[in-house]
Design a protein around this motif. Structure first.
Motif, PDB file in Angstrom:
ATOM      1  N   THR A 166       0.579  -1.446  -0.269  1.00  0.00           N
ATOM      2  CA  THR A 166       0.180  -0.207   0.382  1.00  0.00           C
ATOM      3  C   THR A 166       0.780   1.290  -0.105  1.00  0.00           C
ATOM      4  O   THR A 166       0.590   2.551  -1.281  1.00  0.00           O
ATOM      5  CB  THR A 166      -1.107   0.029   1.094  1.00  0.00           C
ATOM      6  OG1 THR A 166      -1.900  -1.204   0.422  1.00  0.00           O
ATOM      7  CG2 THR A 166      -1.545   1.472   1.230  1.00  0.00           C
ATOM      8  N   PRO A 167       1.967   1.375   0.693  1.00  0.00           N
ATOM      9  CA  PRO A 167       2.747   2.646   0.959  1.00  0.00           C
ATOM     10  C   PRO A 167       3.905   2.842  -0.908  1.00  0.00           C
ATOM     11  O   PRO A 167       3.736   4.012  -1.176  1.00  0.00           O
ATOM     12  CB  PRO A 167       3.607   2.529   1.985  1.00  0.00           C
ATOM     13  CG  PRO A 167       3.244   1.108   2.968  1.00  0.00           C
ATOM     14  CD  PRO A 167       2.118   0.171   1.637  1.00  0.00           C
ATOM     15  N   ASP A 170       0.607   4.402  -2.796  1.00  0.00           N
ATOM     16  CA  ASP A 170       0.550   5.646  -2.666  1.00  0.00           C
ATOM     17  C   ASP A 170       1.182   6.150  -2.717  1.00  0.00           C
ATOM     18  O   ASP A 170       0.838   7.838  -3.340  1.00  0.00           O
ATOM     19  CB  ASP A 170       0.036   5.703  -0.548  1.00  0.00           C
ATOM     20  CG  ASP A 170      -0.914   5.162  -0.285  1.00  0.00           C
ATOM     21  OD1 ASP A 170      -1.971   4.767  -1.171  1.00  0.00           O
ATOM     22  OD2 ASP A 170      -0.732   4.552   0.846  1.00  0.00           O
ATOM     23  N   LYS A 171       2.501   5.836  -3.133  1.00  0.00           N
ATOM     24  CA  LYS A 171       3.818   6.824  -3.342  1.00  0.00           C
ATOM     25  C   LYS A 171       3.354   7.423  -5.034  1.00  0.00           C
ATOM     26  O   LYS A 171       3.740   8.424  -5.632  1.00  0.00           O
ATOM     27  CB  LYS A 171       5.156   5.466  -3.717  1.00  0.00           C
ATOM     28  CG  LYS A 171       6.488   6.824  -3.775  1.00  0.00           C
ATOM     29  CD  LYS A 171       7.331   5.968  -3.503  1.00  0.00           C
ATOM     30  CE  LYS A 171       8.857   7.291  -4.263  1.00  0.00           C
ATOM     31  NZ  LYS A 171      10.105   6.690  -3.716  1.00  0.00           N
ATOM     32  N   ARG A 173       0.904   6.831  -7.125  1.00  0.00           N
ATOM     33  CA  ARG A 173      -0.981   7.766  -6.843  1.00  0.00           C
ATOM     34  C   ARG A 173      -0.532   9.029  -6.721  1.00  0.00           C
ATOM     35  O   ARG A 173      -0.922  10.109  -7.041  1.00  0.00           O
ATOM     36  CB  ARG A 173      -1.955   7.053  -5.948  1.00  0.00           C
ATOM     37  CG  ARG A 173      -2.569   6.016  -6.346  1.00  0.00           C
ATOM     38  CD  ARG A 173      -3.029   5.331  -5.468  1.00  0.00           C
ATOM     39  NE  ARG A 173      -4.493   4.071  -6.238  1.00  0.00           N
ATOM     40  CZ  ARG A 173      -4.849   3.150  -4.744  1.00  0.00           C
ATOM     41  NH1 ARG A 173      -5.266   3.877  -3.572  1.00  0.00           N
ATOM     42  NH2 ARG A 173      -5.016   2.165  -5.977  1.00  0.00           N
ATOM     43  N   THR A 174       0.598   9.359  -5.785  1.00  0.00           N
ATOM     44  CA  THR A 174       0.891  11.243  -5.476  1.00  0.00           C
ATOM     45  C   THR A 174       2.133  11.119  -6.805  1.00  0.00           C
ATOM     46  O   THR A 174       2.071  12.663  -6.916  1.00  0.00           O
ATOM     47  CB  THR A 174       1.841  10.985  -4.091  1.00  0.00           C
ATOM     48  OG1 THR A 174       1.055  10.831  -2.893  1.00  0.00           O
ATOM     49  CG2 THR A 174       2.487  12.184  -3.666  1.00  0.00           C
ATOM     50  N   LYS A 177       0.343  11.224 -10.364  1.00  0.00           N
ATOM     51  CA  LYS A 177      -0.633  11.245 -10.187  1.00  0.00           C
ATOM     52  C   LYS A 177      -1.609  11.286 -12.267  1.00  0.00           C
ATOM     53  O   LYS A 177      -2.122  10.989 -11.827  1.00  0.00           O
ATOM     54  CB  LYS A 177      -1.431  12.355  -9.860  1.00  0.00           C
ATOM     55  CG  LYS A 177      -0.470  13.328 -10.309  1.00  0.00           C
ATOM     56  CD  LYS A 177      -2.020  14.105  -8.511  1.00  0.00           C
ATOM     57  CE  LYS A 177      -0.248  15.604  -8.418  1.00  0.00           C
ATOM     58  NZ  LYS A 177      -0.884  15.837  -7.093  1.00  0.00           N
TER      59      LYS A 177
END
Length: 182
Positions: A166-167, A170-171, A173-174, A177
């Protein structure tokens, strides 16, 4: 490797294939991601044989992508941003040759681009340590067993997924993007 429909194949080994598969499934222009095994001596290896470290294979992913929507260079950028390319045979708590960082080029162009990208990362001292990712010609890729396919999306509640994968997602997606599927 160019496919008949203009699509290409990229093959990356960057530790656990559950992690790398989940990251690349997020990207626009990526048609499919298959976890599997590559670079060893055992024909048609099993997960248990890979985990033993004796097969010589790496856990890897085979990506079918549309180079019009996402370039090989962009895939390289995301690959290097989502694992540690400075450790030999290790990604986090995963240790062994099966977790090595290696790019398996499917064309001479991919091989040149990958090596040039590594050279750039090293010259700019991006990681503060030398990138040890190996670039090789792609031998036979063996697709992993069915239960490994789309593992993260089917097992998000498992601790490994929530604490390790998940991290990374998340990385992506940030930081990327603009490269995500709509």
């Amino acid at each position: 490797m160019d496919l008949k429909n203009g699509k290409e194949i990229a093959i990356f080994a960057g530790g656990c294939f559950w992690c790398t598969e989940a990251v690349f499934l997020e990207l626009e222009g990526v048609d499919s991601v298959k976890p599997g095994y590559i670079g060893g001596k055992t024909e048609f290896p099993t997960y248990d044989e890979i985990c033993s470290g004796y097969s010589g294979h790496a856990e890897a992913i085979q990506i079918v992508f549309d180079p019009v929507k996402i370039t090989y260079g962009e895939l390289l950028e995301i690959f290097f941003a989502t694992h540690d390319p400075t450790t030999i045979n290790r990604q986090g708590a995963d240790v062994g040759t099966q977790y090595r960082s290696e790019i398996f080029a499917t064309s001479s162009k991919q091989k040149e681009l990958a090596q040039a990208y590594i050279d750039l990362l090293n010259s700019e001292k991006t990681y503060g340590k030398k990138v040890v990712t190996k670039v090789s010609d792609a031998p036979v890729f063996y697709v992993a067993e069915e239960y490994h396919q789309n593992y993260y999306n089917q097992n998000k509640e498992k601790s490994y997924c929530s604490y390790v994968i998940t991290p990374k997602i998340d990385k992506v997606r940030t930081a990327f993007k603009d490269k995500l599927k709509k």
